[in-house]
Design a protein around this motif. Structure first.
Motif, PDB file in Angstrom:
ATOM      1  N   PRO A  72       0.811  -1.232   0.000  1.00  0.00           N
ATOM      2  CA  PRO A  72       0.000   0.000   0.000  1.00  0.00           C
ATOM      3  C   PRO A  72       0.840   1.275   0.000  1.00  0.00           C
ATOM      4  CG  PRO A  72      -0.882  -1.584   1.567  1.00  0.00           C
ATOM      5  CD  PRO A  72       0.440  -2.127   1.113  1.00  0.00           C
ATOM      6  N   LEU A  73       2.004   1.265   0.655  1.00  0.00           N
ATOM      7  CA  LEU A  73       2.852   2.466   0.651  1.00  0.00           C
ATOM      8  C   LEU A  73       3.358   2.771  -0.750  1.00  0.00           C
ATOM      9  CD1 LEU A  73       4.937   1.907   3.921  1.00  0.00           C
ATOM     10  CD2 LEU A  73       3.026   3.481   3.566  1.00  0.00           C
ATOM     11  N   ARG A  74       3.790   1.718  -1.461  1.00  0.00           N
ATOM     12  CA  ARG A  74       4.263   1.935  -2.828  1.00  0.00           C
ATOM     13  C   ARG A  74       3.110   2.363  -3.734  1.00  0.00           C
ATOM     14  NH1 ARG A  74       6.559  -3.132  -1.857  1.00  0.00           N
ATOM     15  NH2 ARG A  74       5.409  -4.069  -3.597  1.00  0.00           N
ATOM     16  N   ALA A  75       1.916   1.769  -3.486  1.00  0.00           N
ATOM     17  CA  ALA A  75       0.758   2.169  -4.281  1.00  0.00           C
ATOM     18  C   ALA A  75       0.375   3.617  -3.999  1.00  0.00           C
ATOM     19  CB  ALA A  75      -0.419   1.241  -3.986  1.00  0.00           C
ATOM     20  N   MET A  76       0.482   4.028  -2.744  1.00  0.00           N
ATOM     21  CA  MET A  76       0.162   5.415  -2.406  1.00  0.00           C
ATOM     22  C   MET A  76       1.163   6.380  -3.031  1.00  0.00           C
ATOM     23  SD  MET A  76      -1.284   5.488   1.505  1.00  0.00           S
ATOM     24  CE  MET A  76      -0.451   4.051   2.170  1.00  0.00           C
ATOM     25  N   THR A  77       2.415   5.973  -3.124  1.00  0.00           N
ATOM     26  CA  THR A  77       3.403   6.826  -3.784  1.00  0.00           C
ATOM     27  C   THR A  77       3.043   7.032  -5.250  1.00  0.00           C
ATOM     28  OG1 THR A  77       5.115   6.018  -2.274  1.00  0.00           O
ATOM     29  CG2 THR A  77       5.844   7.071  -4.315  1.00  0.00           C
ATOM     30  N   THR A  78       2.666   5.935  -5.917  1.00  0.00           N
ATOM     31  CA  THR A  78       2.255   6.040  -7.316  1.00  0.00           C
ATOM     32  C   THR A  78       0.974   6.861  -7.453  1.00  0.00           C
ATOM     33  OG1 THR A  78       3.238   3.864  -7.714  1.00  0.00           O
ATOM     34  CG2 THR A  78       1.719   4.705  -9.372  1.00  0.00           C
ATOM     35  N   ALA A  79       0.010   6.614  -6.553  1.00  0.00           N
ATOM     36  CA  ALA A  79      -1.255   7.343  -6.624  1.00  0.00           C
ATOM     37  C   ALA A  79      -1.056   8.828  -6.351  1.00  0.00           C
ATOM     38  CB  ALA A  79      -2.249   6.752  -5.627  1.00  0.00           C
ATOM     39  N   GLY A  81       1.537  10.582  -7.056  1.00  0.00           N
ATOM     40  CA  GLY A  81       2.064  11.175  -8.280  1.00  0.00           C
ATOM     41  C   GLY A  81       0.979  11.439  -9.308  1.00  0.00           C
ATOM     42  N   ARG A  82       0.018  10.519  -9.416  1.00  0.00           N
ATOM     43  CA  ARG A  82      -1.095  10.737 -10.348  1.00  0.00           C
ATOM     44  C   ARG A  82      -2.018  11.845  -9.863  1.00  0.00           C
ATOM     45  NH1 ARG A  82      -3.582   4.919 -11.669  1.00  0.00           N
ATOM     46  NH2 ARG A  82      -5.192   6.319 -12.524  1.00  0.00           N
ATOM     47  N   MET A  83      -2.208  11.930  -8.534  1.00  0.00           N
ATOM     48  CA  MET A  83      -3.049  13.001  -8.007  1.00  0.00           C
ATOM     49  C   MET A  83      -2.410  14.361  -8.231  1.00  0.00           C
ATOM     50  SD  MET A  83      -4.398  11.232  -4.477  1.00  0.00           S
ATOM     51  CE  MET A  83      -5.179  12.731  -3.918  1.00  0.00           C
ATOM     52  N   ALA A  84      -1.080  14.409  -8.223  1.00  0.00           N
ATOM     53  CA  ALA A  84      -0.404  15.684  -8.469  1.00  0.00           C
ATOM     54  C   ALA A  84      -0.664  16.201  -9.877  1.00  0.00           C
ATOM     55  CB  ALA A  84       1.102  15.534  -8.240  1.00  0.00           C
ATOM     56  N   THR A  85      -1.026  15.305 -10.798  1.00  0.00           N
ATOM     57  CA  THR A  85      -1.348  15.708 -12.171  1.00  0.00           C
ATOM     58  C   THR A  85      -2.831  15.964 -12.367  1.00  0.00           C
ATOM     59  OG1 THR A  85      -1.608  13.405 -12.891  1.00  0.00           O
ATOM     60  CG2 THR A  85       0.604  14.356 -13.017  1.00  0.00           C
ATOM     61  N   GLY A  86      -3.633  15.853 -11.290  1.00  0.00           N
ATOM     62  CA  GLY A  86      -5.056  16.158 -11.376  1.00  0.00           C
ATOM     63  C   GLY A  86      -5.968  14.957 -11.454  1.00  0.00           C
ATOM     64  N   ASP A  87      -5.419  13.740 -11.357  1.00  0.00           N
ATOM     65  CA  ASP A  87      -6.242  12.534 -11.405  1.00  0.00           C
ATOM     66  C   ASP A  87      -6.615  12.150  -9.977  1.00  0.00           C
ATOM     67  OD1 ASP A  87      -7.507  10.191 -11.899  1.00  0.00           O
ATOM     68  OD2 ASP A  87      -5.752   9.099 -12.639  1.00  0.00           O
ATOM     69  N   TYR A  88      -7.858  12.490  -9.574  1.00  0.00           N
ATOM     70  CA  TYR A  88      -8.299  12.229  -8.203  1.00  0.00           C
ATOM     71  C   TYR A  88      -9.153  10.965  -8.090  1.00  0.00           C
ATOM     72  CZ  TYR A  88      -6.807  17.037  -7.407  1.00  0.00           C
ATOM     73  OH  TYR A  88      -6.062  18.171  -7.319  1.00  0.00           O
ATOM     74  N   ASP A  89      -9.270  10.218  -9.155  1.00  0.00           N
ATOM     75  CA  ASP A  89     -10.069   8.991  -9.111  1.00  0.00           C
ATOM     76  C   ASP A  89      -9.232   7.764  -8.744  1.00  0.00           C
ATOM     77  OD1 ASP A  89     -12.315  10.382  -9.814  1.00  0.00           O
ATOM     78  OD2 ASP A  89     -12.037  10.082 -11.968  1.00  0.00           O
ATOM     79  N   PRO A 385     -14.908   5.800  -8.336  1.00  0.00           N
ATOM     80  CA  PRO A 385     -13.459   5.590  -8.173  1.00  0.00           C
ATOM     81  C   PRO A 385     -12.899   4.753  -9.308  1.00  0.00           C
ATOM     82  CG  PRO A 385     -14.676   4.151  -6.701  1.00  0.00           C
ATOM     83  CD  PRO A 385     -15.692   5.048  -7.356  1.00  0.00           C
ATOM     84  N   GLY A 386     -11.658   5.006  -9.635  1.00  0.00           N
ATOM     85  CA  GLY A 386     -10.996   4.212 -10.641  1.00  0.00           C
ATOM     86  C   GLY A 386     -10.510   2.902 -10.043  1.00  0.00           C
ATOM     87  N   PRO A 387      -9.919   2.066 -10.869  1.00  0.00           N
ATOM     88  CA  PRO A 387      -9.403   0.786 -10.357  1.00  0.00           C
ATOM     89  C   PRO A 387      -8.258   1.030  -9.393  1.00  0.00           C
ATOM     90  CG  PRO A 387      -8.667   1.176 -12.612  1.00  0.00           C
ATOM     91  CD  PRO A 387      -9.658   2.248 -12.297  1.00  0.00           C
ATOM     92  N   PRO A 388      -8.052   0.120  -8.436  1.00  0.00           N
ATOM     93  CA  PRO A 388      -6.949   0.296  -7.491  1.00  0.00           C
ATOM     94  C   PRO A 388      -5.623   0.452  -8.210  1.00  0.00           C
ATOM     95  CG  PRO A 388      -8.374  -1.503  -6.806  1.00  0.00           C
ATOM     96  CD  PRO A 388      -8.823  -1.109  -8.181  1.00  0.00           C
ATOM     97  N   VAL A 389      -4.823   1.374  -7.726  1.00  0.00           N
ATOM     98  CA  VAL A 389      -3.517   1.611  -8.339  1.00  0.00           C
ATOM     99  C   VAL A 389      -2.581   0.465  -7.957  1.00  0.00           C
ATOM    100  CG1 VAL A 389      -1.555   3.170  -8.446  1.00  0.00           C
ATOM    101  CG2 VAL A 389      -3.863   4.087  -8.271  1.00  0.00           C
ATOM    102  N   PRO A 390      -2.030  -0.250  -8.935  1.00  0.00           N
ATOM    103  CA  PRO A 390      -1.085  -1.314  -8.575  1.00  0.00           C
ATOM    104  C   PRO A 390       0.175  -0.712  -7.998  1.00  0.00           C
ATOM    105  CG  PRO A 390      -1.106  -0.988 -10.952  1.00  0.00           C
ATOM    106  CD  PRO A 390      -2.198  -0.123 -10.385  1.00  0.00           C
TER     107      PRO A 390
END
Length: 895
Positions: A72-79, A81-89, A385-390
């Protein structure tokens, strides 16, 4: 990932503490390592097999237990980064119950709220722009007509313009109210408020708008008094009355009903009902959003923010607002439920911008049914919500771009094939010598690797596979373990470099390093493949079925085998010896083969990017920077050749007078140094060719001339080294070490010739691969020459000439030498040689089964049957006068 899959992926999921998980992980890994190591020592497993298997099992257990702990920590890091680009799903998988799992739940909540706020912000901007555009366009058109003199300049026209300006002013005022509330700057000054007086005042203001509706006020009890901000409460009632009046039909009835809550003494309820078309259930919640369903576009005259402001005021007082079912067939009923004494507002920035606002639940009621208690807060419909971030694999950060995983597809069939080969190795290899069984296991491994690599049809891969297979077959042909082991190691090197497609020198070296490193890099792929294996997804059912089937098989086979002698013989022929000590050894062999083959399989599926690791070649600025060192080496070579010429022309007398050494001692003293000098010369040539500039014709002439001359002198040194080895062998006899070093020196000479050929046209990219393949081919030629038989033959010939031989060394040769020892070269009596050697019955011991069959041992057994045991008591003492080899101790290490 489903809940079941999450449970399978995280064995420690039920634990609620990360510290407990880590402690359990360390304890279990240490326990398993200790148990496996102890079992290996008890079962007689050699250390070179026990240590890797113990480490492999501990690593596998750690991966099994630790998987998902930090995912989950690695997934949160990836998520993030995506949220920083405006993807909140984005969402992360929150399967564990420890601190990391709870953090993942909080992260998902934050992502959902941010998505809601972002959606509201976008809708607010779009709706405000739309609402502002309409009155502005009308006002601008009217003013343009006035300026151009098209429209009349009378009070009526100015009244229309004023109406549009007032509409804009009201819209801006409402927006400012929302902004102040959202920013936490809207003051709340509660004081005692008489509800009837406030409602009647609001009704009186609403009647000024001259809408054709009737207002009725009911307050229970009539003297109801509450704590509230009178300004904000008046604002809320005015907005609700305005909304109800605009949607009511002509001569419609608008009812204001205030009363204490029936289910709570500290709450009161305000309801505003109309007889308009009502609000659909699906739109009731959105009506309270800015410019929601009941905006100005529906009935005209409003700003579309009235109900939104009413909701904000309700939130400020700690209340809830929402639509309830109307009393009649149609109409709308807005219910506000407030505490009689509102709680104090918390200090600091409000959180209303990040969480959904509370609203009154939408439930059906009747006039005789008391209103239900306030339900849990609800808010705007959240974005799907979008699919869980791997999670990004942890090993991707370790290996970076040099060895990306890129989601290598799971290959369950390959995994099952690897396990099948491991089982075959556990049955075939233990308690057997190198032979046909060894070749069978290794060829099966090669078939698995060939099926795994996507480059299986390339000519280079097929050629490498053929050479590796030929080197493997030496286990069937030769009994000399030193030759067979060298050939098998060379075959493994050829296999790995072929799988990785290595071309450069650094790439070949890194290929050999990549094989053991793949045991770590391939762990994610092994995990993905294990989950994809049919049956594994059923977890306990699969294991239970496997155990029950195994128990039934053992019980019934034991019963029927004890009842039938022929069936017992068949079982003995098929089932290996499974006593406890041999079972431990077989388990270690199976683990070692499975781990080694799995790493090689991953290497075939996803080879690392090895080319370009050497870096770009940077030429030196001046010619003397590379030329001076090369000329120094040339000078040393010239001095050596001059010394060699002096020895040749001066003879042994000159040598003894100047050095005090005999010729045999002289040639023995320098062979090892010449071999090292040859290898270093190749390094000097490679470095000079890499660093020397080639821009001008003079640069290329100097480079070709000096390096070509250096290579030619190196060939002279190689010839001198081989000549010295020949002389030394004549003086002291041929041994395994001397024969192997002679082949190594010859291989170096072949590589020097290849360097000369590459220097003709400056095309040397093929040199590293040629050197590896030539070395493997040289070992194959060495095995084909039957080195032990050749050593025995040369020593017996020397015995015939000089009467000196090391009989103890000859007795230690493998079964490959048995035919030569039993039938010595011409000039020697076979019976005498066999007598001097002692008992020949140690040669050609018959193998237990066909899996141990070997051509060398089979020929030795046939030879023993032909000659029999001729040793007798008259052979005692024959070796007393034998000359001992001064390097026997060194050469014996290769037996």
């Amino acid at each position: 990932m489903t809940g079941t899959a999450a449970d399978r992926a995280q064995p420690l999921r039920s634990l609620r503490s990360l510290k407990v998980k880590l402690g359990l992980l360390v304890a279990l890994s240490a326990t398993v390592s200790a148990v496996v190591a102890s079992a290996g020592r008890w079962g007689g497993v050699p250390w070179w097999l026990g240590v890797p298997v113990t480490v492999l099992l501990a690593l596998a257990l750690t991966q099994l237990l630790a998987v998902g702990m930090i995912a989950p920590l690695r997934a949160m890091t990836t998520a993030a980064g995506r949220m920083a680009t405006g993807d909140y799903d984005v969402r992360v998988e929150a399967a564990s119950r420890d601190e990391v799992g709870r953090l993942a739940v909080a992260f998902n909540t934050m992502a959902r709220d941010l998505a809601t706020v972002d959606r509201q912000r976008r809708e607010l901007v779009a709706n405000v722009s739309h609402e502002l555009r309409t009155p502005l366009a009308a006002l601008c058109a009217l003013l343009e007509n006035l300026v151009d003199g098209v429209g009349p300049r009378d009070p009526r026209t100015l009244e229309v313009a004023l109406g549009q300006a007032e509409r804009l002013s009201g819209l801006v005022a409402d927006l400012l109210d929302l902004a102040r509330v959202d920013a936490g700057r809207a003051p709340l000054r509660p004081e005692p408020v008489a509800v009837r007086a406030l409602l009647e005042e609001a009704v009186a203001e609403a009647r000024v708008q001259q809408r054709a509706v009737h207002h009725t006020v009911r307050v229970e009890p009539p003297d109801l008094e509450v704590q509230a901000d009178p300004v904000r409460l008046h604002q809320l009632v005015a907005n609700l009355l305005d909304n109800a009046s605009r949607h009511s039909p002509p001569d419609g009835q608008v009812l204001l009903h205030a009363a204490r809550a029936h289910d709570a003494v500290d709450q009161w309820v305000l309801e505003v009902s109309d007889q308009g078309p009502g609000v659909a259930r699906a739109d009731r919640e959105h009506a309270f959003e800015p410019f929601g369903t009941l905006g100005a576009t529906d009935a005209g005259g409003g700003t579309g923010l009235g109900l939104a402001i009413a909701r904000w005021v309700s939130d400020l007082h700690g209340g809830a607002i929402g639509f309830a079912d109307p009393h009649g067939a149609q109409g709308a009923r807005v219910r506000v439920r407030w505490p009689v004494h509102p709680p104090p507002r918390p200090a600091g920035p409000p959180t209303t911008a990040l969480v959904p606002h509370r609203s009154e639940p939408t439930v059906p009621t009747t006039p005789h049914t008391p209103p239900p208690p306030a339900a849990a807060p609800t808010g705007p419909r959240p974005a799907p919500p979008g699919p869980p971030v791997p999670p990004r694999p942890l090993l991707d950060d370790v290996f970076g771009r040099a060895w990306p995983d890129d989601g290598v597809a799971a290959r369950p069939r390959l995994l099952l094939a690897v396990l099948g080969v491991a089982l075959l190795a556990a049955v075939v290899l233990p308690l057997r010598q190198l032979g046909s069984g060894t070749a069978l296991v290794l060829l099966t491994c090669g078939a698995v690797l060939l099926a795994a690599t996507p480059r299986r049809r390339e000519p280079a891969v097929l050629a490498g596979a053929g050479l590796a297979a030929a080197l493997t077959l030496t286990a069937v042909v030769r009994d000399a373990e030193w030759v067979v082991v060298l050939c098998l190691l060379a075959g493994a090197a050829v296999c790995v470099t072929t799988l990785t497609g290595a071309r450069g020198t650094a790439a070949h070296v890194l290929s050999l390093v990549a094989w053991p490193v793949a045991a770590l890099r391939g762990l994610p792929w092994v995990g993905r493949t294990l989950v994809a294996v049919p049956g594994v997804g059923r977890g306990a059912a699969f294991v239970r079925t496997l155990l029950f089937s195994g128990v039934l098989l053992v019980v019934f086979v034991a019963l029927f085998a004890s009842a039938d002698a022929l069936l017992a013989r068949w079982v003995d022929a098929v089932v290996p010896d499974l006593t406890l000590d041999t079972a431990v050894l077989r388990a270690f062999v199976a683990c070692a083969v499975a781990g080694t083959l799995l790493t090689a399989t991953y290497l075939a599926l996803n080879p690392p990017r090895l080319e370009g690791r050497e870096g770009a070649a940077t030429s030196v600025a001046h010619r003397f920077e590379w030329l001076a060192p090369v000329l120094v080496v040339l000078g040393v070579f010239s001095a050596f050749l001059a010394a060699q010429a002096a020895v040749v022309f001066g003879g042994e007398t000159y040598l003894a007078r100047t050095t005090g050494l005999t010729y045999a001692e002289y040639v023995h003293q320098g062979f090892g140094q010449l071999t090292v000098a040859t290898a270093l010369t190749l390094l000097v040539v490679a470095t000079a060719a890499r660093k020397a500039p080639r821009e001008t014709a003079a640069d290329r002439w100097w480079l070709r001339g000096t390096l070509g001359l250096l290579c030619l002198l190196t060939l002279v040194v190689v010839a001198s080294a081989l000549y010295r080895m020949g002389l030394y062998e004549q003086a002291y006899g041929l041994t395994r070490l001397r024969l192997l070093v002679a082949f190594f020196e010859g291989w170096l000479g072949l590589v020097v010739l290849a360097v000369l050929a590459a220097g003709v046209r400056w095309r040397g990219a093929w040199l590293p691969r040629f050197a590896v393949l030539a070395g493997a081919a040289a070992l194959l030629v060495l095995a084909a020459l039957n080195p032990d038989a050749r050593i025995a033959e040369r020593n017996l010939e020397r015995y015939a000439e000089t009467g000196k031989v090391d009989w103890t060394y000859l007795q230690g040769l493998s079964d490959d030498a048995a035919p030569v020892l039993a039938d010595p070269p011409e000039g020697l009596d076979a019976a005498e040689v066999r007598c001097l050697l002692g008992d020949l019955q140690d040669y050609g011991t018959a193998p237990d089964d066909w899996l141990e069959w070997n051509l060398g041992r089979a020929r030795a057994a046939a030879t023993w049957l032909d000659v029999g045991d001729t040793a007798g008591p008259d052979c005692a003492g024959v070796s007393a006068g034998d000359a001992l080899d001064p390097t026997r101790a060194l050469s014996s290490s290769l037996r």
